[in-house]
Design an enzyme around this catalytic site. Structure first.
Site, short mmCIF file in Angstrom:
data_model
loop_
_atom_site.label_atom_id
_atom_site.label_comp_id
_atom_site.label_asym_id
_atom_site.label_seq_id
_atom_site.Cartn_x
_atom_site.Cartn_y
_atom_site.Cartn_z
N LYS A 81 4.73 4.62 -1.57
CA LYS A 81 4.81 5.95 -2.19
C LYS A 81 6.14 6.64 -1.90
CE LYS A 81 -0.18 6.60 -2.08
NZ LYS A 81 -1.30 7.06 -1.27
N GLY A 86 0.81 -1.21 0.00
CA GLY A 86 0.00 0.00 0.00
C GLY A 86 0.85 1.26 0.00
N SER A 87 0.36 2.29 0.69
CA SER A 87 0.93 3.63 0.55
C SER A 87 2.34 3.81 1.11
CB SER A 87 -0.02 4.66 1.18
OG SER A 87 -1.21 4.72 0.44
N THR A 88 2.84 2.87 1.90
CA THR A 88 4.24 2.98 2.31
C THR A 88 5.16 2.89 1.09
OG1 THR A 88 4.24 0.60 2.81
CG2 THR A 88 3.95 2.12 4.67
#
Length: 594
Positions: free
Chosen positions: A315, A311-313
Protein backbone atom coordinates in the site's frame (compact mmCIF):
# COMPACT_ATOMS: atom_id res chain seq x y z
CA UNK A 1 105.61 -91.21 -41.15
CA UNK A 2 101.94 -90.92 -39.95
CA UNK A 3 99.62 -93.70 -40.55
CA UNK A 4 96.87 -93.17 -43.07
CA UNK A 5 93.26 -93.49 -41.85
CA UNK A 6 91.37 -96.43 -43.08
CA UNK A 7 88.34 -95.95 -45.26
CA UNK A 8 86.08 -97.02 -42.39
CA UNK A 9 87.52 -94.38 -40.09
CA UNK A 10 87.03 -91.69 -42.69
CA UNK A 11 83.43 -92.64 -43.09
CA UNK A 12 82.90 -92.31 -39.29
CA UNK A 13 84.42 -88.80 -39.12
CA UNK A 14 82.25 -87.19 -41.81
CA UNK A 15 78.96 -87.00 -39.72
CA UNK A 16 80.92 -85.65 -36.72
CA UNK A 17 82.33 -82.81 -38.76
CA UNK A 18 78.92 -81.93 -40.11
CA UNK A 19 77.43 -81.80 -36.57
CA UNK A 20 80.28 -79.64 -35.35
CA UNK A 21 79.73 -77.20 -38.19
CA UNK A 22 75.98 -77.08 -37.50
CA UNK A 23 76.50 -76.29 -33.83
CA UNK A 24 79.03 -73.64 -34.68
CA UNK A 25 76.58 -72.06 -37.10
CA UNK A 26 73.80 -71.97 -34.52
CA UNK A 27 76.12 -70.44 -31.95
CA UNK A 28 77.18 -67.78 -34.43
CA UNK A 29 73.53 -66.94 -35.23
CA UNK A 30 72.68 -66.60 -31.51
CA UNK A 31 75.66 -64.31 -30.96
CA UNK A 32 74.61 -62.14 -33.88
CA UNK A 33 71.00 -61.96 -32.60
CA UNK A 34 72.15 -60.91 -29.13
CA UNK A 35 74.41 -58.30 -30.62
CA UNK A 36 71.57 -56.83 -32.66
CA UNK A 37 69.28 -56.73 -29.60
CA UNK A 38 72.00 -55.09 -27.52
CA UNK A 39 72.39 -52.35 -30.11
CA UNK A 40 68.60 -51.95 -30.19
CA UNK A 41 68.41 -51.61 -26.42
CA UNK A 42 71.35 -49.24 -26.10
CA UNK A 43 70.63 -47.03 -29.08
CA UNK A 44 67.12 -47.40 -30.50
CA UNK A 45 65.09 -47.88 -27.27
CA UNK A 46 67.33 -45.88 -24.96
CA UNK A 47 65.07 -42.80 -24.80
CA UNK A 48 61.93 -44.88 -24.27
CA UNK A 49 63.51 -46.92 -21.52
CA UNK A 50 64.90 -43.79 -19.86
CA UNK A 51 61.41 -42.24 -19.87
CA UNK A 52 59.87 -45.40 -18.43
CA UNK A 53 62.57 -45.55 -15.79
CA UNK A 54 62.02 -41.94 -14.82
CA UNK A 55 58.26 -42.43 -14.60
CA UNK A 56 58.85 -45.26 -12.18
CA UNK A 57 61.00 -43.19 -9.80
CA UNK A 58 59.76 -39.64 -10.48
CA UNK A 59 56.23 -38.71 -9.33
CA UNK A 60 54.24 -35.57 -10.18
CA UNK A 61 51.53 -34.47 -7.78
CA UNK A 62 49.30 -31.40 -7.55
CA UNK A 63 49.78 -28.56 -5.08
CA UNK A 64 46.25 -27.60 -4.19
CA UNK A 65 45.59 -23.88 -3.96
CA UNK A 66 43.75 -22.59 -0.89
CA UNK A 67 40.26 -21.25 -1.49
CA UNK A 68 39.85 -17.63 -0.44
CA UNK A 69 37.92 -16.30 2.56
CA UNK A 70 34.55 -14.59 2.72
CA UNK A 71 34.72 -11.65 5.13
CA UNK A 72 32.22 -9.31 6.74
CA UNK A 73 32.59 -5.56 6.33
CA UNK A 74 34.85 -5.34 9.41
CA UNK A 75 37.06 -8.28 8.35
CA UNK A 76 35.39 -10.98 10.45
CA UNK A 77 35.88 -14.29 8.66
CA UNK A 78 32.58 -15.84 7.60
CA UNK A 79 34.09 -18.66 5.51
CA UNK A 80 37.66 -19.91 5.40
CA UNK A 81 39.92 -22.78 4.34
CA UNK A 82 41.62 -25.06 6.85
CA UNK A 83 44.14 -27.89 6.55
CA UNK A 84 42.71 -31.40 6.87
CA UNK A 85 43.97 -34.96 6.39
CA UNK A 86 42.41 -38.21 5.21
CA UNK A 87 43.60 -41.28 7.09
CA UNK A 88 44.39 -44.07 4.61
CA UNK A 89 46.04 -47.48 4.81
CA UNK A 90 47.62 -50.20 2.66
CA UNK A 91 45.70 -53.35 3.72
CA UNK A 92 48.18 -55.61 1.90
CA UNK A 93 50.92 -54.36 4.23
CA UNK A 94 48.84 -54.47 7.42
CA UNK A 95 50.31 -56.83 9.99
CA UNK A 96 51.72 -56.92 13.50
CA UNK A 97 54.68 -54.57 13.82
CA UNK A 98 57.22 -53.60 16.47
CA UNK A 99 57.12 -50.11 17.89
CA UNK A 100 59.99 -48.74 19.90
CA UNK A 101 59.11 -46.80 23.03
CA UNK A 102 62.33 -45.48 24.48
CA UNK A 103 64.47 -48.53 25.30
CA UNK A 104 61.45 -50.83 25.13
CA UNK A 105 59.82 -52.37 22.09
CA UNK A 106 56.24 -53.56 21.84
CA UNK A 107 54.33 -55.67 19.37
CA UNK A 108 51.22 -53.94 17.93
CA UNK A 109 48.55 -55.96 16.17
CA UNK A 110 46.29 -54.54 13.47
CA UNK A 111 43.36 -54.62 15.88
CA UNK A 112 45.33 -52.73 18.54
CA UNK A 113 46.41 -50.16 15.95
CA UNK A 114 42.79 -49.58 14.91
CA UNK A 115 41.74 -49.13 18.55
CA UNK A 116 44.41 -46.41 18.91
CA UNK A 117 43.22 -44.72 15.71
CA UNK A 118 39.61 -44.84 16.88
CA UNK A 119 40.43 -42.81 19.97
CA UNK A 120 41.88 -40.05 17.78
CA UNK A 121 39.49 -40.02 14.82
CA UNK A 122 36.24 -40.72 16.64
CA UNK A 123 35.47 -43.53 14.19
CA UNK A 124 34.57 -46.79 15.96
CA UNK A 125 37.40 -49.34 16.07
CA UNK A 126 35.14 -52.01 14.56
CA UNK A 127 34.47 -49.74 11.59
CA UNK A 128 38.17 -49.07 11.06
CA UNK A 129 38.98 -52.75 11.31
CA UNK A 130 36.31 -53.68 8.79
CA UNK A 131 37.62 -51.08 6.35
CA UNK A 132 41.21 -52.27 6.52
CA UNK A 133 40.30 -55.96 6.24
CA UNK A 134 37.62 -55.64 3.55
CA UNK A 135 40.14 -56.17 0.73
CA UNK A 136 43.36 -57.67 2.19
CA UNK A 137 45.26 -57.51 -1.12
CA UNK A 138 44.52 -53.84 -1.74
CA UNK A 139 47.11 -51.10 -1.45
CA UNK A 140 44.52 -48.48 -0.49
CA UNK A 141 41.69 -48.11 2.01
CA UNK A 142 40.15 -44.91 3.37
CA UNK A 143 39.86 -45.19 7.13
CA UNK A 144 38.73 -41.69 8.19
CA UNK A 145 38.21 -38.37 6.47
CA UNK A 146 39.18 -34.78 7.21
CA UNK A 147 40.93 -35.03 10.57
CA UNK A 148 42.53 -31.83 11.83
CA UNK A 149 46.18 -30.96 12.44
CA UNK A 150 46.05 -32.06 16.08
CA UNK A 151 44.79 -35.49 15.02
CA UNK A 152 47.49 -35.60 12.34
CA UNK A 153 50.18 -35.13 14.99
CA UNK A 154 48.66 -37.81 17.22
CA UNK A 155 48.34 -40.34 14.39
CA UNK A 156 51.87 -39.69 13.21
CA UNK A 157 53.10 -40.40 16.73
CA UNK A 158 51.56 -43.89 16.57
CA UNK A 159 54.14 -44.85 13.89
CA UNK A 160 51.85 -47.35 12.17
CA UNK A 161 53.89 -48.29 9.06
CA UNK A 162 50.92 -49.11 6.83
CA UNK A 163 48.85 -46.02 7.69
CA UNK A 164 49.29 -42.86 5.63
CA UNK A 165 47.88 -39.32 5.92
CA UNK A 166 46.81 -37.46 2.78
CA UNK A 167 46.76 -33.67 3.01
CA UNK A 168 43.91 -31.60 1.61
CA UNK A 169 41.98 -28.46 2.46
CA UNK A 170 38.41 -28.08 3.69
CA UNK A 171 35.98 -25.20 4.16
CA UNK A 172 34.99 -24.05 7.61
CA UNK A 173 32.35 -21.54 8.67
CA UNK A 174 33.16 -20.10 12.11
CA UNK A 175 29.66 -18.70 12.76
CA UNK A 176 27.77 -21.77 11.56
CA UNK A 177 24.16 -20.97 10.71
CA UNK A 178 24.71 -17.24 11.32
CA UNK A 179 25.13 -15.89 7.76
CA UNK A 180 25.13 -19.48 6.52
CA UNK A 181 22.22 -18.51 4.28
CA UNK A 182 24.46 -15.91 2.63
CA UNK A 183 27.89 -17.53 2.39
CA UNK A 184 26.42 -20.80 1.12
CA UNK A 185 28.52 -23.95 1.00
CA UNK A 186 30.73 -26.17 -1.13
CA UNK A 187 30.55 -29.88 -1.92
CA UNK A 188 32.57 -32.62 -3.58
CA UNK A 189 31.86 -31.10 -6.98
CA UNK A 190 32.75 -27.54 -5.93
CA UNK A 191 30.75 -24.45 -4.94
CA UNK A 192 27.06 -25.22 -4.39
CA UNK A 193 25.19 -22.19 -3.05
CA UNK A 194 25.28 -18.59 -1.85
CA UNK A 195 28.38 -16.43 -2.17
CA UNK A 196 30.53 -19.56 -2.44
CA UNK A 197 28.82 -20.12 -5.80
CA UNK A 198 28.26 -16.54 -6.94
CA UNK A 199 31.81 -15.39 -6.15
CA UNK A 200 33.59 -18.61 -7.15
CA UNK A 201 35.76 -16.80 -9.71
CA UNK A 202 37.22 -14.72 -6.87
CA UNK A 203 37.44 -17.47 -4.28
CA UNK A 204 38.90 -20.28 -6.40
CA UNK A 205 42.69 -20.51 -6.54
CA UNK A 206 44.94 -21.96 -9.24
CA UNK A 207 46.53 -25.31 -8.41
CA UNK A 208 50.24 -25.85 -8.85
CA UNK A 209 52.35 -29.00 -9.18
CA UNK A 210 55.54 -30.59 -7.84
CA UNK A 211 57.65 -33.66 -8.53
CA UNK A 212 59.62 -35.95 -6.25
CA UNK A 213 61.60 -39.13 -6.57
CA UNK A 214 60.68 -42.34 -4.82
CA UNK A 215 62.43 -45.57 -3.94
CA UNK A 216 61.51 -49.01 -5.25
CA UNK A 217 59.03 -49.49 -2.40
CA UNK A 218 57.26 -46.22 -3.21
CA UNK A 219 58.71 -44.14 -0.38
CA UNK A 220 59.37 -40.48 -1.22
CA UNK A 221 63.09 -39.71 -1.17
CA UNK A 222 63.95 -36.77 1.13
CA UNK A 223 65.27 -33.66 -0.58
CA UNK A 224 64.04 -34.59 -4.06
CA UNK A 225 60.87 -32.48 -4.20
CA UNK A 226 60.84 -29.76 -6.87
CA UNK A 227 58.02 -27.27 -7.42
CA UNK A 228 57.24 -27.14 -11.13
CA UNK A 229 54.31 -24.70 -10.86
CA UNK A 230 53.44 -22.53 -7.88
CA UNK A 231 49.89 -22.64 -6.52
CA UNK A 232 48.07 -19.32 -6.33
CA UNK A 233 45.56 -18.94 -3.49
CA UNK A 234 42.06 -17.64 -4.15
CA UNK A 235 40.95 -14.12 -3.33
CA UNK A 236 38.92 -12.81 -0.40
CA UNK A 237 35.33 -11.75 -0.96
CA UNK A 238 34.57 -8.55 0.94
CA UNK A 239 30.91 -8.18 1.91
CA UNK A 240 28.74 -5.44 3.38
CA UNK A 241 27.56 -7.62 6.27
CA UNK A 242 28.01 -6.38 9.83
CA UNK A 243 28.95 -9.62 11.61
CA UNK A 244 27.78 -8.48 15.06
CA UNK A 245 24.47 -7.16 13.74
CA UNK A 246 23.93 -10.31 11.66
CA UNK A 247 24.32 -12.35 14.85
CA UNK A 248 21.88 -10.16 16.76
CA UNK A 249 19.28 -10.25 14.01
CA UNK A 250 19.62 -14.03 13.64
CA UNK A 251 19.05 -14.58 17.36
CA UNK A 252 15.94 -12.38 17.44
CA UNK A 253 14.54 -13.99 14.31
CA UNK A 254 15.10 -17.53 15.60
CA UNK A 255 13.38 -16.67 18.87
CA UNK A 256 10.37 -15.08 17.19
CA UNK A 257 9.92 -17.84 14.60
CA UNK A 258 9.66 -20.23 17.53
CA UNK A 259 7.42 -17.90 19.57
CA UNK A 260 5.00 -17.40 16.68
CA UNK A 261 5.02 -21.04 15.63
CA UNK A 262 5.99 -19.85 12.16
CA UNK A 263 7.27 -22.03 9.36
CA UNK A 264 10.06 -19.55 8.59
CA UNK A 265 11.12 -15.94 8.87
CA UNK A 266 13.34 -13.37 7.18
CA UNK A 267 14.87 -10.15 8.47
CA UNK A 268 16.77 -7.56 6.44
CA UNK A 269 18.67 -4.44 7.49
CA UNK A 270 19.62 -2.17 4.59
CA UNK A 271 21.52 1.11 4.78
CA UNK A 272 19.56 3.87 3.09
CA UNK A 273 22.45 5.95 1.74
CA UNK A 274 24.01 3.26 -0.46
CA UNK A 275 21.77 0.17 -0.40
CA UNK A 276 24.34 -1.88 1.50
CA UNK A 277 22.87 -4.93 3.19
CA UNK A 278 24.08 -4.95 6.79
CA UNK A 279 22.18 -8.07 7.81
CA UNK A 280 20.10 -10.64 5.94
CA UNK A 281 18.85 -13.43 8.18
CA UNK A 282 16.70 -16.46 7.46
CA UNK A 283 15.23 -18.82 10.01
CA UNK A 284 15.78 -21.71 9.78
CA UNK A 285 19.21 -21.12 8.28
CA UNK A 286 21.63 -23.65 6.85
CA UNK A 287 24.75 -24.46 8.84
CA UNK A 288 27.37 -24.86 6.08
CA UNK A 289 29.45 -27.00 8.43
CA UNK A 290 26.62 -29.56 8.48
CA UNK A 291 24.65 -29.22 5.26
CA UNK A 292 23.19 -32.71 5.61
CA UNK A 293 21.64 -31.66 8.90
CA UNK A 294 19.50 -29.01 7.19
CA UNK A 295 16.21 -29.67 5.43
CA UNK A 296 16.47 -29.18 1.67
CA UNK A 297 13.98 -26.31 1.73
CA UNK A 298 16.23 -24.30 4.05
CA UNK A 299 19.52 -24.61 2.17
CA UNK A 300 19.25 -21.21 0.52
CA UNK A 301 18.29 -17.65 1.46
CA UNK A 302 14.53 -17.29 1.33
CA UNK A 303 14.96 -13.52 1.57
CA UNK A 304 16.39 -13.63 -1.96
CA UNK A 305 14.80 -16.70 -3.51
CA UNK A 306 11.21 -17.00 -2.23
CA UNK A 307 8.40 -15.10 -3.90
CA UNK A 308 5.34 -14.25 -1.81
CA UNK A 309 2.35 -11.95 -2.04
CA UNK A 310 3.51 -9.00 0.10
CA UNK A 311 0.07 -7.86 1.24
CA UNK A 312 -0.42 -4.45 2.82
CA UNK A 313 3.24 -3.39 2.72
CA UNK A 314 2.42 -2.80 -0.98
CA UNK A 315 0.00 0.00 0.00
CA UNK A 316 2.94 2.34 0.59
CA UNK A 317 4.06 1.85 -3.01
CA UNK A 318 0.48 2.42 -4.24
CA UNK A 319 0.09 5.60 -2.19
CA UNK A 320 3.48 6.93 -3.27
CA UNK A 321 2.59 6.40 -6.93
CA UNK A 322 -0.70 8.30 -6.46
CA UNK A 323 0.96 11.23 -4.71
CA UNK A 324 3.83 11.34 -7.21
CA UNK A 325 1.35 11.62 -10.09
CA UNK A 326 -0.66 14.30 -8.31
CA UNK A 327 -3.72 12.05 -8.06
CA UNK A 328 -3.86 12.22 -4.26
CA UNK A 329 -2.29 13.80 -1.18
CA UNK A 330 -1.81 12.67 2.44
CA UNK A 331 -5.08 14.43 3.35
CA UNK A 332 -7.21 13.14 0.44
CA UNK A 333 -10.60 12.24 1.90
CA UNK A 334 -12.19 8.82 1.29
CA UNK A 335 -15.41 7.32 2.65
CA UNK A 336 -14.54 3.75 3.52
CA UNK A 337 -16.97 0.88 4.22
CA UNK A 338 -15.60 -2.41 5.52
CA UNK A 339 -16.16 -4.26 2.26
CA UNK A 340 -16.86 -3.90 -1.47
CA UNK A 341 -18.58 -6.34 -3.81
CA UNK A 342 -18.42 -6.33 -7.61
CA UNK A 343 -20.69 -7.44 -10.46
CA UNK A 344 -18.31 -10.26 -11.45
CA UNK A 345 -18.69 -11.78 -8.00
CA UNK A 346 -15.50 -10.35 -6.55
CA UNK A 347 -15.19 -9.03 -3.01
CA UNK A 348 -12.71 -6.87 -1.11
CA UNK A 349 -12.86 -6.63 2.65
CA UNK A 350 -10.90 -5.11 5.50
CA UNK A 351 -9.29 -7.29 8.16
CA UNK A 352 -11.96 -6.36 10.69
CA UNK A 353 -15.59 -5.34 10.34
CA UNK A 354 -16.25 -1.67 11.05
CA UNK A 355 -18.84 1.01 10.36
CA UNK A 356 -18.32 3.36 7.44
CA UNK A 357 -15.23 5.45 8.19
CA UNK A 358 -14.08 8.80 6.92
CA UNK A 359 -10.37 8.26 6.36
CA UNK A 360 -7.66 10.33 4.76
CA UNK A 361 -5.08 8.58 2.60
CA UNK A 362 -2.86 8.79 5.68
CA UNK A 363 -5.56 7.05 7.71
CA UNK A 364 -5.95 4.36 5.03
CA UNK A 365 -2.26 3.51 5.47
CA UNK A 366 -2.34 3.76 9.28
CA UNK A 367 -5.34 1.43 9.52
CA UNK A 368 -4.23 -0.67 6.54
CA UNK A 369 -7.59 -0.52 4.80
CA UNK A 370 -7.85 -2.72 1.70
CA UNK A 371 -11.17 -1.14 0.79
CA UNK A 372 -9.80 2.36 1.20
CA UNK A 373 -6.78 1.88 -1.07
CA UNK A 374 -8.97 0.13 -3.66
CA UNK A 375 -11.31 3.15 -3.78
CA UNK A 376 -8.53 5.61 -4.50
CA UNK A 377 -5.83 3.52 -6.18
CA UNK A 378 -7.57 3.12 -9.52
CA UNK A 379 -7.12 6.83 -10.14
CA UNK A 380 -3.95 5.56 -11.81
CA UNK A 381 -4.23 3.34 -14.87
CA UNK A 382 -2.99 -0.25 -14.77
CA UNK A 383 -0.02 0.67 -16.93
CA UNK A 384 0.93 3.63 -14.74
CA UNK A 385 0.91 1.41 -11.66
CA UNK A 386 2.87 -1.29 -13.49
CA UNK A 387 5.54 1.22 -14.49
CA UNK A 388 5.95 2.37 -10.87
CA UNK A 389 6.23 -1.22 -9.66
CA UNK A 390 9.06 -1.80 -12.10
CA UNK A 391 10.85 1.37 -10.97
CA UNK A 392 10.49 0.20 -7.36
CA UNK A 393 12.39 -2.94 -8.43
CA UNK A 394 9.66 -5.58 -8.51
CA UNK A 395 9.72 -8.24 -11.20
CA UNK A 396 13.49 -8.07 -11.65
CA UNK A 397 16.62 -9.55 -10.16
CA UNK A 398 18.02 -7.49 -7.28
CA UNK A 399 21.30 -5.66 -7.47
CA UNK A 400 22.90 -8.58 -5.62
CA UNK A 401 21.93 -11.15 -8.27
CA UNK A 402 22.01 -13.81 -5.59
CA UNK A 403 21.97 -17.46 -6.75
CA UNK A 404 18.41 -18.71 -7.05
CA UNK A 405 16.73 -15.33 -7.35
CA UNK A 406 13.53 -15.54 -9.44
CA UNK A 407 13.90 -14.03 -12.88
CA UNK A 408 10.23 -13.90 -13.94
CA UNK A 409 9.04 -10.36 -14.75
CA UNK A 410 5.81 -8.89 -13.43
CA UNK A 411 2.66 -10.21 -15.02
CA UNK A 412 1.81 -7.77 -17.86
CA UNK A 413 -1.30 -5.64 -17.36
CA UNK A 414 -2.94 -7.40 -20.29
CA UNK A 415 -3.16 -10.45 -18.02
CA UNK A 416 -4.64 -8.61 -15.04
CA UNK A 417 -8.25 -9.64 -14.55
CA UNK A 418 -10.80 -7.40 -12.85
CA UNK A 419 -10.00 -8.72 -9.38
CA UNK A 420 -6.21 -8.37 -9.83
CA UNK A 421 -6.75 -4.77 -10.91
CA UNK A 422 -7.85 -4.06 -7.33
CA UNK A 423 -5.95 -6.71 -5.39
CA UNK A 424 -2.59 -5.48 -6.68
CA UNK A 425 -3.10 -2.22 -4.81
CA UNK A 426 -2.89 -4.00 -1.46
CA UNK A 427 -0.33 -6.65 -2.41
CA UNK A 428 -2.40 -9.66 -3.40
CA UNK A 429 -2.24 -11.25 -6.83
CA UNK A 430 1.29 -9.93 -7.26
CA UNK A 431 4.57 -11.45 -6.05
CA UNK A 432 7.86 -10.13 -4.73
CA UNK A 433 10.82 -11.26 -2.64
CA UNK A 434 11.68 -9.77 0.73
CA UNK A 435 14.81 -8.20 -0.78
CA UNK A 436 12.75 -6.52 -3.50
CA UNK A 437 10.39 -5.08 -0.90
CA UNK A 438 13.29 -3.86 1.26
CA UNK A 439 14.75 -2.18 -1.83
CA UNK A 440 11.43 -0.48 -2.57
CA UNK A 441 11.35 0.97 0.95
CA UNK A 442 14.96 2.08 0.55
CA UNK A 443 13.74 4.24 -2.35
CA UNK A 444 11.02 5.76 -0.17
CA UNK A 445 13.63 6.50 2.52
CA UNK A 446 16.28 7.83 0.12
CA UNK A 447 14.44 10.84 -1.21
CA UNK A 448 12.70 8.74 -3.86
CA UNK A 449 15.88 7.28 -5.37
CA UNK A 450 16.31 3.52 -5.34
CA UNK A 451 19.87 2.25 -5.07
CA UNK A 452 19.79 -1.50 -5.83
CA UNK A 453 20.96 -3.59 -2.90
CA UNK A 454 24.64 -4.46 -2.55
CA UNK A 455 26.08 -7.47 -0.70
CA UNK A 456 29.64 -7.70 -2.07
CA UNK A 457 31.94 -4.69 -2.30
CA UNK A 458 34.95 -6.34 -3.93
CA UNK A 459 37.48 -9.13 -4.30
CA UNK A 460 40.93 -8.90 -2.70
CA UNK A 461 43.34 -11.16 -4.57
CA UNK A 462 46.16 -13.08 -2.91
CA UNK A 463 48.67 -10.35 -3.87
CA UNK A 464 46.57 -7.70 -2.12
CA UNK A 465 45.03 -6.19 -5.25
CA UNK A 466 41.40 -5.20 -4.70
CA UNK A 467 38.85 -5.29 -7.52
CA UNK A 468 35.85 -3.24 -6.50
CA UNK A 469 32.32 -4.29 -7.40
CA UNK A 470 30.77 -1.99 -9.96
CA UNK A 471 28.68 0.73 -8.35
CA UNK A 472 24.92 0.33 -8.60
CA UNK A 473 23.00 2.64 -10.91
CA UNK A 474 20.48 4.76 -8.95
CA UNK A 475 16.87 4.86 -10.19
CA UNK A 476 14.61 7.84 -9.58
CA UNK A 477 11.28 6.32 -8.55
CA UNK A 478 9.34 9.20 -6.98
CA UNK A 479 10.13 12.81 -6.19
CA UNK A 480 11.87 13.89 -3.01
CA UNK A 481 8.63 15.68 -2.04
CA UNK A 482 6.68 12.43 -2.38
CA UNK A 483 9.31 10.63 -0.32
CA UNK A 484 9.05 13.18 2.49
CA UNK A 485 5.25 13.01 2.55
CA UNK A 486 5.27 9.21 2.63
CA UNK A 487 7.65 9.12 5.61
CA UNK A 488 5.40 11.46 7.58
CA UNK A 489 2.32 9.42 6.68
CA UNK A 490 4.01 6.16 7.76
CA UNK A 491 4.74 7.54 11.23
CA UNK A 492 1.03 7.27 12.04
CA UNK A 493 1.16 3.45 11.91
CA UNK A 494 2.77 3.41 15.35
CA UNK A 495 0.97 6.50 16.62
CA UNK A 496 -2.61 5.37 16.02
CA UNK A 497 -2.58 2.54 13.49
CA UNK A 498 -1.85 -1.18 13.27
CA UNK A 499 1.33 -0.99 15.38
CA UNK A 500 -0.06 1.29 18.07
CA UNK A 501 0.01 -1.65 20.47
CA UNK A 502 3.78 -1.98 20.09
CA UNK A 503 5.78 0.03 22.60
CA UNK A 504 7.57 2.93 20.90
CA UNK A 505 11.35 3.03 20.73
CA UNK A 506 12.31 5.72 23.21
CA UNK A 507 13.71 8.83 21.57
CA UNK A 508 12.86 7.87 18.01
CA UNK A 509 9.95 8.25 15.63
CA UNK A 510 9.85 5.37 13.13
CA UNK A 511 8.07 5.24 9.77
CA UNK A 512 6.42 1.84 9.50
CA UNK A 513 3.92 -0.22 7.55
CA UNK A 514 2.47 -3.60 8.42
CA UNK A 515 1.38 -6.43 6.15
CA UNK A 516 -0.82 -9.48 6.57
CA UNK A 517 -0.95 -11.33 3.26
CA UNK A 518 -3.05 -14.39 2.57
CA UNK A 519 -1.17 -17.32 1.03
CA UNK A 520 -2.65 -18.70 -2.16
CA UNK A 521 -4.14 -22.16 -1.65
CA UNK A 522 -3.18 -23.54 -5.06
CA UNK A 523 -5.13 -26.85 -4.96
CA UNK A 524 -8.39 -24.98 -4.38
CA UNK A 525 -7.59 -22.04 -6.63
CA UNK A 526 -8.08 -19.40 -3.92
CA UNK A 527 -6.67 -18.31 -0.58
CA UNK A 528 -6.45 -20.48 2.51
CA UNK A 529 -6.09 -19.72 6.19
CA UNK A 530 -2.29 -19.24 6.20
CA UNK A 531 -0.57 -15.86 6.08
CA UNK A 532 2.73 -14.06 5.63
CA UNK A 533 2.94 -11.30 8.24
CA UNK A 534 5.41 -8.46 7.90
CA UNK A 535 6.63 -5.07 9.05
CA UNK A 536 8.60 -2.54 7.03
CA UNK A 537 10.37 0.18 9.03
CA UNK A 538 12.44 3.23 8.17
CA UNK A 539 14.48 4.71 11.02
CA UNK A 540 14.55 7.44 12.06
CA UNK A 541 11.58 8.84 10.12
CA UNK A 542 12.90 12.43 10.13
CA UNK A 543 16.43 11.42 9.07
CA UNK A 544 16.17 8.05 7.31
CA UNK A 545 19.28 5.93 7.69
CA UNK A 546 18.16 2.30 7.86
CA UNK A 547 15.42 0.09 6.45
CA UNK A 548 14.32 -2.93 8.49
CA UNK A 549 12.11 -5.45 6.72
CA UNK A 550 10.79 -8.55 8.52
CA UNK A 551 8.49 -11.39 7.42
CA UNK A 552 7.08 -14.51 9.08
CA UNK A 553 5.58 -17.29 6.97
CA UNK A 554 2.61 -19.26 8.28
CA UNK A 555 2.64 -18.16 11.92
CA UNK A 556 0.23 -20.15 14.08
CA UNK A 557 0.27 -18.30 17.40
CA UNK A 558 -0.53 -14.84 16.05
CA UNK A 559 -1.53 -14.58 12.39
CA UNK A 560 -1.71 -10.76 12.31
CA UNK A 561 1.04 -8.26 11.63
CA UNK A 562 0.90 -7.24 15.30
CA UNK A 563 2.77 -10.47 15.97
CA UNK A 564 5.77 -9.05 14.12
CA UNK A 565 5.94 -6.10 16.54
CA UNK A 566 8.38 -7.62 19.07
CA UNK A 567 10.89 -8.65 16.38
CA UNK A 568 10.60 -5.28 14.64
CA UNK A 569 11.10 -3.36 17.87
CA UNK A 570 14.09 -5.38 19.06
CA UNK A 571 15.92 -5.42 15.73
CA UNK A 572 15.31 -1.74 15.03
CA UNK A 573 16.46 -0.84 18.55
CA UNK A 574 19.65 -2.85 18.05
CA UNK A 575 20.35 -1.04 14.77
CA UNK A 576 19.84 2.42 16.27
CA UNK A 577 21.96 1.56 19.29
CA UNK A 578 24.76 -0.21 17.41
CA UNK A 579 25.19 2.70 15.01
CA UNK A 580 24.66 5.37 17.66
CA UNK A 581 21.98 7.13 15.67
CA UNK A 582 21.09 10.53 17.08
CA UNK A 583 17.64 10.41 18.71
CA UNK A 584 14.83 12.12 16.83
CA UNK A 585 11.28 11.72 18.07
CA UNK A 586 9.58 14.27 15.84
CA UNK A 587 6.01 13.07 15.31
CA UNK A 588 3.64 13.41 12.39
CA UNK A 589 0.73 15.83 12.65
CA UNK A 590 -1.10 14.54 9.59
CA UNK A 591 -4.80 13.82 10.11
CA UNK A 592 -5.98 10.23 9.66
CA UNK A 593 -9.71 11.03 9.62
CA UNK A 594 -11.89 13.86 8.34
Amino acid sequence: MPKRRSAAQARLMRPLNRRTGLVAGIMLALILALAVRLVDLQVVDARTLDAESNSQISVTQPIYADRGDIDSADGTVLASTVLRYDVTAAPAEASTFSRADGKKSEKVTVEQAMISLAKITGTPAKTLLSRITANPKSQYALLASSVDVSAYDSITALKIPYVYLERHTARTYPDGAVAGNLVGFTGDSGAQAGLELKENSCLAGTDGSETYERSADGTALPGTTTVTKKAVSGGTVETTIDADLQYQVQQVLDEQVKALGAQSGTAIVERVSDGHLLAVADSPSVDPNNVNGTASGNLYSKAFTDLYEPGSTMKVLSAASLIDQGKASPSTEVTVPDERTFPWGGRIGDAETHPVEKLTLTGILANSSNVGISLIGTRLSKQERYDYLEKFGLGQVSGVDFPGEPTAPLKPVSQWDEQTNYNELFGQGISATAIQMADAYQAIANGGVRIPATLVTGCRSADGTVTKTAAQTPVRVVSSSTSKQMLEMMETTMQSGTLSGTAPISGYSIATKTGTAQIADAPNGGYGQDYVTSVAAIAPAADPQYVVFITFTKPTVNKTSAGVGPAFREITSDVLQDYRVTPNDQESNLPTIW
